[in-house]
Design an enzyme around this catalytic site. Structure first.
Site, PDB file in Angstrom:
ATOM      1  N   LEU A 134     -40.850  -9.766 -19.498  1.00  0.00           N
ATOM      2  CA  LEU A 134     -42.263  -9.097 -19.295  1.00  0.00           C
ATOM      3  C   LEU A 134     -41.741  -8.097 -18.361  1.00  0.00           C
ATOM      4  O   LEU A 134     -41.246  -8.534 -17.385  1.00  0.00           O
ATOM      5  CB  LEU A 134     -43.442 -10.018 -18.758  1.00  0.00           C
ATOM      6  CG  LEU A 134     -44.045 -11.123 -19.702  1.00  0.00           C
ATOM      7  CD1 LEU A 134     -45.085 -11.860 -18.910  1.00  0.00           C
ATOM      8  CD2 LEU A 134     -44.653 -10.380 -21.068  1.00  0.00           C
ATOM      9  N   ASP A 135     -42.652  -6.753 -18.610  1.00  0.00           N
ATOM     10  CA  ASP A 135     -42.622  -5.863 -17.597  1.00  0.00           C
ATOM     11  C   ASP A 135     -42.869  -6.498 -15.828  1.00  0.00           C
ATOM     12  O   ASP A 135     -43.620  -7.589 -16.133  1.00  0.00           O
ATOM     13  CB  ASP A 135     -43.531  -4.872 -17.650  1.00  0.00           C
ATOM     14  CG  ASP A 135     -42.688  -4.124 -18.828  1.00  0.00           C
ATOM     15  OD1 ASP A 135     -41.691  -3.963 -19.220  1.00  0.00           O
ATOM     16  OD2 ASP A 135     -43.844  -3.222 -19.373  1.00  0.00           O
ATOM     17  N   MET A 136     -42.257  -6.021 -14.977  1.00  0.00           N
ATOM     18  CA  MET A 136     -42.638  -6.645 -13.566  1.00  0.00           C
ATOM     19  C   MET A 136     -43.941  -6.647 -13.473  1.00  0.00           C
ATOM     20  O   MET A 136     -44.625  -7.395 -12.681  1.00  0.00           O
ATOM     21  CB  MET A 136     -41.902  -5.848 -12.482  1.00  0.00           C
ATOM     22  CG  MET A 136     -42.012  -6.209 -11.241  1.00  0.00           C
ATOM     23  SD  MET A 136     -41.266  -5.365  -9.967  1.00  0.00           S
ATOM     24  CE  MET A 136     -41.748  -3.822  -9.913  1.00  0.00           C
TER      25      MET A 136
END
Length: 455
Positions: free
Chosen positions: A294-296
Site C-alpha cells: 500500500l502507498d505510505m
C-alpha cells in the site's frame, strides 16, 4: 519571530500567504477578460513571495510555457530566455526545419526522403542543444550555469521545455533583481487537460523530470524545508488520529495487519524510516515476507506471509487478480465533479500510464495507457459536500483509485488530502484512502478468507 525555511517545491502544503496571493491573482485574471480567455483552456501558474533590499515583502507571478503564443504578459515575470523573437536565431532555424518538412512531403525518391529526415533530425538536435546553452540560470549563491550544464553535472540530458515552467522563471527573476525568495507555490488555472489531472485553483508540486535537477541547483544557497517524505511522519488512522498498526489475524502461515497512514509497507531505499514489515518482525521476533504493498499515505489491510513458499502463493493470487480488495475514500467537495447521490453505483474505465517527466504521478492515456477499471459505490454525502465512496479495483495500476477519483472523466473529485492530484482543498492531515477489506485463499489450507478493518 520564527524564520520559516523556503518551500520544498516537490512536496508541500501552500502557506496561507501564498494561498491569499493566489486568490487575489485568480480574481484579477477573472476580471481581465482577454487574459482569462487566453488562460481558460488551462495553464500552470506560479507565485513567489520575495523580500526586497529594503526588507519589504511582495509577490511575483509567472506562467509556464506560452500564453496565447506570448512569452511576456504584464503582471508576470519574463521567460529565462525568449524564443519568440520573429527575427531571432531560433525562429530562423525553426523555419528552416519546417521547410525540410515540406520537402519531405513533396519528395518521391525514397533515398532523398531518408537523407532529408536525417538532416531534419540533425538540425533539430543542434537547435535543441543551442536552446539549452542560451538558458542561463542563477542560484542563491550567485552562481550561473546553462541548463545544459546543470543536467550534464548530474549525467542527464534536459527534456524539451526545461526552464519554461513557472518555478524556475520566478527564482531566476528574483535572483536577477536582488529579491530574496521566501515561499512559493504552483497552481492550475482553467480547464483540466485530458491526460494530466489538474484542477482549477489547486496547488501542485513541481515536476521531477524537468524541474527536479534544475530547481535543486537554483535553490542552492537557500535554507529549504526538508522533503516531508524523508521525515518520520505520525502514523494516523482514517480519522486522522495517531495510532499504531493493528494485527487483525495471525496463524502459523500468515498475518493480516491494519496499516496506519504515514507508515511504509516495506523498508524504503534509505531504510531509515520504520516500515510495517520491520514493525511486524520486531513484534513477532521472526521474519515476515511482503505479498503486496500500500502507498505510505494509504491506510488499511495488508497480508504478510511467514515463509517464502506462502509468500509465493499469495503473490500469485495477487498477480492473477484472485484477491478481492475494497477501499473507503473521502472525496473533496467540488462543484465541478460528477453529480453523485447516496447509493449510486458505477464503473470507471480509464487507461493509465506513468508520467515520465513527473514521477510518481500517473496520467490517463487512451492510446498508450494500460487498462484500469474501478467499481464504486457512494456510501454517504456529508453536510460539507464531501463524499464517502467504496472503491473496488478490478485492476491494480499504481495510483489507480486516486486517478480515477480525480480525473474529469472519472468522478472529478480528488481524494481528500491527495497532494499529487489536487485534493488539498479540504482540512485533512492525511490521504483519506483506506483499504477496508481483503479476500483471498489461505496459502496452505486453500480456505476462502475475508477480513474487514471495521470488524
Amino acid at each position: 519571530m520564527k524564520i520559516e525555511k523556503f518551500t520544498y517545491p516537490f512536496c508541500y502544503t501552500a502557506r496561507p500567504e501564498i494561498t491569499q496571493a493566489v486568490d487575489s491573482l485568480i480574481k484579477r485574471i477573472d476580471k481581465d477578460l482577454p487574459l482569462k480567455s487566453m488562460l481558460s483552456e488551462g495553464k500552470m501558474l506560479g507565485v513567489l513571495e520575495v523580500k526586497d533590499v529594503n526588507g519589504h515583502n511582495e509577490f511575483i507571478f509567472a506562467f509556464s510555457g506560452l500564453v496565447g503564443g506570448k512569452s511576456k504578459i504584464d503582471g508576470f515575470v519574463p521567460p529565462i530566455y525568449d524564443l519568440t523573437d520573429p527575427n531571432g536565431y531560433f525562429k530562423r532555424k525553426e523555419a528552416e526545419i519546417s521547410s525540410i518538412n515540406n520537402q519531405i512531403n513533396s519528395a518521391t525518391d525514397d533515398e532523398d526522403i531518408i537523407k532529408l529526415k536525417e538532416l531534419r533530425k540533425r538540425m533539430s538536435n543542434e537547435l535543441q542543444e543551442w536552446i539549452f546553452d542560451q538558458y542561463i540560470v542563477l542560484n542563491a549563491n550567485g552562481e550561473r550555469k546553462s541548463i545544459k550544464q546543470v543536467f550534464a553535472d548530474r549525467g542527464l540530458i534536459p527534456p524539451g521545455g526545461t526552464g519554461d515552467c513557472a518555478a524556475p522563471k520566478l527564482l531566476n527573476y528574483a535572483y536577477l533583481n536582488g529579491l530574496k525568495p521566501i515561499a512559493m507555490g504552483e497552481f492550475w488555472y482553467g480547464l483540466s487537460p485530458l491526460k494530466e489531472i489538474r484542477r482549477h485553483g489547486s496547488f501542485y508540486p513541481s515536476c521531477t523530470g524537468k524541474c527536479g535537477p534544475l530547481l535543486s541547483y537554483m535553490m542552492e544557497g537557500l535554507d529549504v524545508e526538508p522533503n516531508p517524505l524523508d521525515e518520520d511522519k505520525e502514523w494516523l488512522n482514517m480519522d486522522g488520529k495517531a495510532t499504531e498498526p493493528r494485527i487483525i489475524y495471525e496463524d502459523d502461515d500468515i498475518i493480516v495487519v491494519d496499516k496506519p497512514s504515514g507508515m511504509l509497507s516495506v523498508p524504503g531505499r534509505t531504510g531509515n524510516k520504520k516500515s510495517l514489515q520491520k514493525w511486524l518482525q520486531e513484534q513477532l521476533n521472526t521474519e515476515v515476507f511482503s505479498c503486496h504493498r500500500l502507498d505510505m499515505d494509504t491506510s488499511g489491510l495488508m497480508v504478510f506471509a511467514k515463509s517464502v513458499e506462502n509468500q509465493s502463493e499469495l503473490q500469485r493470487q495477487f498477480s492473477s487478480r484472485e484477491v478481492k480488495k475494497t477501499y473507503i475514500a473521502r472525496l473533496c467537495a467540488t462543484a465541478e465533479g460528477k453529480s453523485l447521490r447516496k447509493g449510486f453505483k458505477g464503473t470507471i474505465s480509464l487507461p493509465m500510464m506513468l508520467d515520465y517527466y513527473d514521477r510518481p504521478r500517473q496520467m490517463v492515456d487512451f492510446e498508450l495507457g494500460k487498462k484500469a477499471i474501478t467499481e464504486y459505490e457512494v456510501i454517504d454525502i456529508l453536510p460539507g459536500g464531501e463524499i464517502d465512496v467504496r472503491f473496488t479495483p478490478l485492476t491494480g495500476r499504481t495510483h489507480q483509485l486516486r486517478v480515477h477519483a480525480a480525473h474529469p472523466q472519472g468522478l472529478g473529485r480528488p481524494i481528500l488530502g491527495d497532494r499529487l492530484y489536487g485534493g488539498m482543498s479540504g482540512a485533512s492531515n492525511r490521504l483519506c484512502l483506506h483499504a477496508d477489506s481483503l479476500s483471498f485463499k489461505h496459502p496452505v489450507s486453500g480456505e476462502a478468507l475475508t477480513f474487514s478493518s471495521s470488524k
